[in-house]
Design an enzyme around this catalytic site. Sequence first.
Site, short mmCIF file in Angstrom:
data_model
loop_
_atom_site.label_atom_id
_atom_site.label_comp_id
_atom_site.label_asym_id
_atom_site.label_seq_id
_atom_site.Cartn_x
_atom_site.Cartn_y
_atom_site.Cartn_z
N ASN A 46 -36.40 110.39 -8.71
CA ASN A 46 -34.96 110.55 -8.47
C ASN A 46 -34.70 111.16 -7.09
O ASN A 46 -33.77 110.75 -6.37
CB ASN A 46 -34.33 111.44 -9.54
CG ASN A 46 -34.21 110.76 -10.88
OD1 ASN A 46 -34.45 109.57 -11.01
ND2 ASN A 46 -33.85 111.52 -11.90
N ARG A 368 -29.36 93.85 -12.38
CA ARG A 368 -30.77 94.27 -12.32
C ARG A 368 -31.53 93.47 -13.37
O ARG A 368 -31.27 93.59 -14.56
CB ARG A 368 -30.91 95.77 -12.59
CG ARG A 368 -30.19 96.64 -11.56
CD ARG A 368 -30.66 98.08 -11.63
NE ARG A 368 -29.84 98.94 -10.80
CZ ARG A 368 -29.98 99.09 -9.48
NH1 ARG A 368 -30.92 98.40 -8.86
NH2 ARG A 368 -29.21 99.90 -8.80
N ARG A 398 -29.15 97.78 -5.23
CA ARG A 398 -30.06 98.62 -4.45
C ARG A 398 -31.43 98.76 -5.11
O ARG A 398 -31.54 99.10 -6.29
CB ARG A 398 -29.44 100.00 -4.24
CG ARG A 398 -30.25 100.92 -3.33
CD ARG A 398 -29.59 102.27 -3.21
NE ARG A 398 -28.39 102.20 -2.38
CZ ARG A 398 -27.28 102.88 -2.63
NH1 ARG A 398 -27.19 103.63 -3.69
NH2 ARG A 398 -26.24 102.79 -1.82
N HIS A 428 -20.95 93.99 -10.33
CA HIS A 428 -21.60 94.94 -11.23
C HIS A 428 -21.22 94.68 -12.69
O HIS A 428 -21.80 95.27 -13.60
CB HIS A 428 -21.22 96.37 -10.82
CG HIS A 428 -22.04 97.44 -11.44
ND1 HIS A 428 -21.54 98.34 -12.35
CD2 HIS A 428 -23.36 97.76 -11.30
CE1 HIS A 428 -22.49 99.18 -12.72
NE2 HIS A 428 -23.61 98.85 -12.10
N TYR A 461 -32.07 103.12 -22.15
CA TYR A 461 -30.72 103.56 -21.83
C TYR A 461 -29.82 103.38 -23.05
O TYR A 461 -29.97 102.42 -23.80
CB TYR A 461 -30.12 102.72 -20.69
CG TYR A 461 -30.76 102.87 -19.33
CD1 TYR A 461 -31.93 103.58 -19.14
CD2 TYR A 461 -30.16 102.28 -18.22
CE1 TYR A 461 -32.51 103.70 -17.88
CE2 TYR A 461 -30.72 102.39 -16.96
CZ TYR A 461 -31.90 103.10 -16.80
OH TYR A 461 -32.45 103.20 -15.55
N ARG A 557 -22.94 112.31 -17.43
CA ARG A 557 -24.37 112.57 -17.31
C ARG A 557 -24.73 113.20 -15.96
O ARG A 557 -25.48 114.15 -15.89
CB ARG A 557 -25.15 111.27 -17.47
CG ARG A 557 -26.66 111.44 -17.45
CD ARG A 557 -27.36 110.11 -17.32
NE ARG A 557 -27.39 109.64 -15.94
CZ ARG A 557 -27.26 108.38 -15.58
NH1 ARG A 557 -27.06 107.44 -16.47
NH2 ARG A 557 -27.30 108.03 -14.31
N HIS A 585 -26.04 106.03 -20.51
CA HIS A 585 -25.58 105.03 -19.56
C HIS A 585 -24.26 104.38 -19.95
O HIS A 585 -23.62 103.71 -19.13
CB HIS A 585 -26.67 103.95 -19.40
CG HIS A 585 -26.46 103.03 -18.25
ND1 HIS A 585 -26.05 101.71 -18.42
CD2 HIS A 585 -26.59 103.20 -16.92
CE1 HIS A 585 -25.96 101.13 -17.23
NE2 HIS A 585 -26.27 102.01 -16.31
#
Length: 680
Positions: A46, A368, A398, A428, A461, A557, A585
Site C-alpha cells: 500500500n 480490473r 492504474r 469505472h 472484497y 474504510r 469495498h
Amino acid sequence: MKNNPSVLLDRDLSILSFNARVLSLAQREDYPLLERLRFLCIVSNNLDEFFEVRMPLQMEAHQQGVTHGPVTATGCEQIASMAHALVAKQYELFNDALMPALAEQAIHLVSGTVRTPEQIAWVSSYFKREVLPFLMPVSLDPSHPFPQVANKSLNFIVRIAIDKEEKIAIVRVPRVVPRLLQLPHNISKGQQCFVSLTSIIRSNLHVLFEGAKILHFSQFRVTRNSDLEVDEDDVSNLRMALREELAHRQYGKAVRLEVTHECDDALADFLLKQFNLPALALYRVNGPVNLGRLIQLPDMAKGDHLKFTPFQPQWPQHIHKNILLLAQMRERDLLIHQPYESFDVVIQLLEEAVKDDHVLAIRMTIYRTGADPRMLALLQEAVRRGKEVLVVVELKARFDEEANINWAEALESVGAQVVYGVVGLKTHAKMLLIMRREGKTIHRYGHLSTGNYNPKTTRLYTDWSMLTANPDLTKEMEAVFRHLTSELPLTRMRHLLVAPFTLHAGMIKQLAKAQRLARQGKPARVIAKMNALTDIPLTEALIKAAAAGVEIDLIIRGACILPVDLPAIKGRIRVRSIVGRLLEHSRVFYFNLDGQVQMWLSSADWMSRNMVRRVELAWPITDPKMQLRIMQEGLQMYLDDNLDAWQLTEQGVYKAVRESAGDAPLQSCQQILLKQYHSL
C-alpha cells in the site's frame, strides 16, 4: 462553509492513518500468525502505491518551497513524518513480534549470521549456480555513469577497494530469480527455513567481487512517480500510446529512497544526490528493504493453525442452481453479497448467455480484469457463436493498464467490438447487459455491481451485485453503453444516477432534502458506506445536513476529510472504519427521509475523481426485502461492530472501538457473516 478546505482533514494523512489501521491487524493476537505477517506486507505494498501516486506532488511542493495552497512544503514534511513513523512501527513489529513468534512455530527466515555450516554450503552453491550468472555489477567511473534504476527494483550499492583505489559499484537484484526460497528439509532440522534472495546475495558478495576488498555495502530501493501521462486529445491510438508510456513508468521522477539501517551516511548521501532527493525522502529500515516481497511466505509455509480457516463462497440460497438464471431474473431481481456468496453466479449468467441461441448481443465493462481467463474465454466463444459482443475496456485503470491492453487485444483478435470509453473519463461503472430475442421482442438482462469483474478480488472484497431484468434499469444501462461507444449525449435517466452527469448532484440533492426536513423538525437519517470521502462539495453538504439536525453515520474504510469536531454538527456525524480480514469495498447510500426510504448501491466513492472524472453508476434498490437485507448485512451490522471498527474522534484520529467496549461481547460483522454463510 463555502469552499474552505482548510478546516477539513488532510487526505494524505488520512490515507496513512488507514494504513496504520491495517498495520494494527499485524498486532491482533486473535488473528493467525501468518495472516498477521500478510497484513504487515500488505501495508508495504500500500505504501508503495501511496508514494508512487500521492507523493510526487508533495515532493514537488517541498522542493519548490511552496507555502500556500492545498499542497505545501510543510504539509509534505508532516506526511513524511507520519510515513517514517509508520515504517518504523512496521519493522519493530517484524523484528520484535512476528519473527520471534514464527520462530516458536518452527518457521524461520534464516539470515547469514545464524545459518548452519550445511545451510551456508547450500546457499553458496545455489548462489553460484542460480544467481551469479545474472549479476552484472556496474562500477562507476567516467565511462560507466550511474545506471538507470527501475522503479521499486532491489539493488545493492557497494564500496570496494582495488589496489588501494576506492570505487562504488551498483548491483541490480535479478527479477528472474525467486525472491524467497525454502531450504531443503535435510538441512533444516525439522524446521521450516526460508531465505531471501537479497540475503543470499549479501552473504556472497565476496564471490561477486573476487579480487576486490568490500569496504561497505547496503541494499537500496527507489520509488518513482508512476502516474501515466497520456494526452487523449493528442493521440490517434490510445492503446499504443499507453503501451509506449508503460515503458517509461519504471523511470519516473524519484520520490523515496529506502536503504538498510546500517548504510553509512556517505553512501546514503551519494544515493540521495543521484536521485535528487531531500533527506526526508530517505527511509532507513531495520530488515529486508522490501517487506512486501515476504507476502509469499504465508502461502509457502505450512501450518493450518497459522492461517485463516479457508472460506468457500456459498451459492446463494435464494437462487436455484437447477433453473436457468435468465428465467429466475424474469421473476425477480437477484442480489448477491460477495464474497460470502459466490461470484460464480455471474460466470454462470455469462455462460448461459453465450450458449443461448436466442441471445443476440452481450455488452460488458471491464475495469480490473485479474488473471482468471474464464470471462475472457466466454466472451471470445460468444463471438465465435455469432453474437454481437461489445466490451468497454478501461485501459487507464492504474497499475492494470498492461493486463487490460492484453484483454482488449485478445478480444479484438476474434472480432469483438472493443472501445475504450469516453475521452478524458475513466469508465469505472461495472455492468453486464444481455440482449435476448423472445418472440417479436428484444428483452434485456443486466448485472450491476459495486466491485470489479475480477475473480481474485471477488473472494477478498466485500461487494454487492444485482442481476435484473427490470426493463427500466436495463433500458438505461443500454443508454449508458451507447454513450460510452458514441459519446452522444446521454439520454435523460429516471432511475440510474450516472457520473459525471447526475450522480454528484443526485447525492447532494438527497442531502439537501434531509437538511430541509430536519429544519422542519421531521426525522431524517443518512447512512453511507464507501471506501473514501474526499469530495469537498459532498463533505460540505454532509456538514450542513448535520448542522440542521440530520443524524448521519458514515462507514468509510479509507481516507475521510470530514472532521467530526465542528461545533455546528454537535456529534450528529459519526465516522467509523471497518478494517478486518476482508477488504471493505461496497458502496451503499441510505436515506430515510421522514419515513421514506431511498437506497442506492454504487460503483462510486464520494471522491471528486469518481464524481467528475469517471463514468460511474448508482442504481436504486426499491424492493423492501432487498432494502432490509442490505440494511441489516451491509449497514447495521457494521454500526454494531465493536471488534474490527475504528471511530474517528474529535481529535481527528481513529480509536479502536474495542478499547472502549467494556464488558460488551466483542463482535465482528465480517466474522458473523462468514459464520452465517459458511453454516448454510
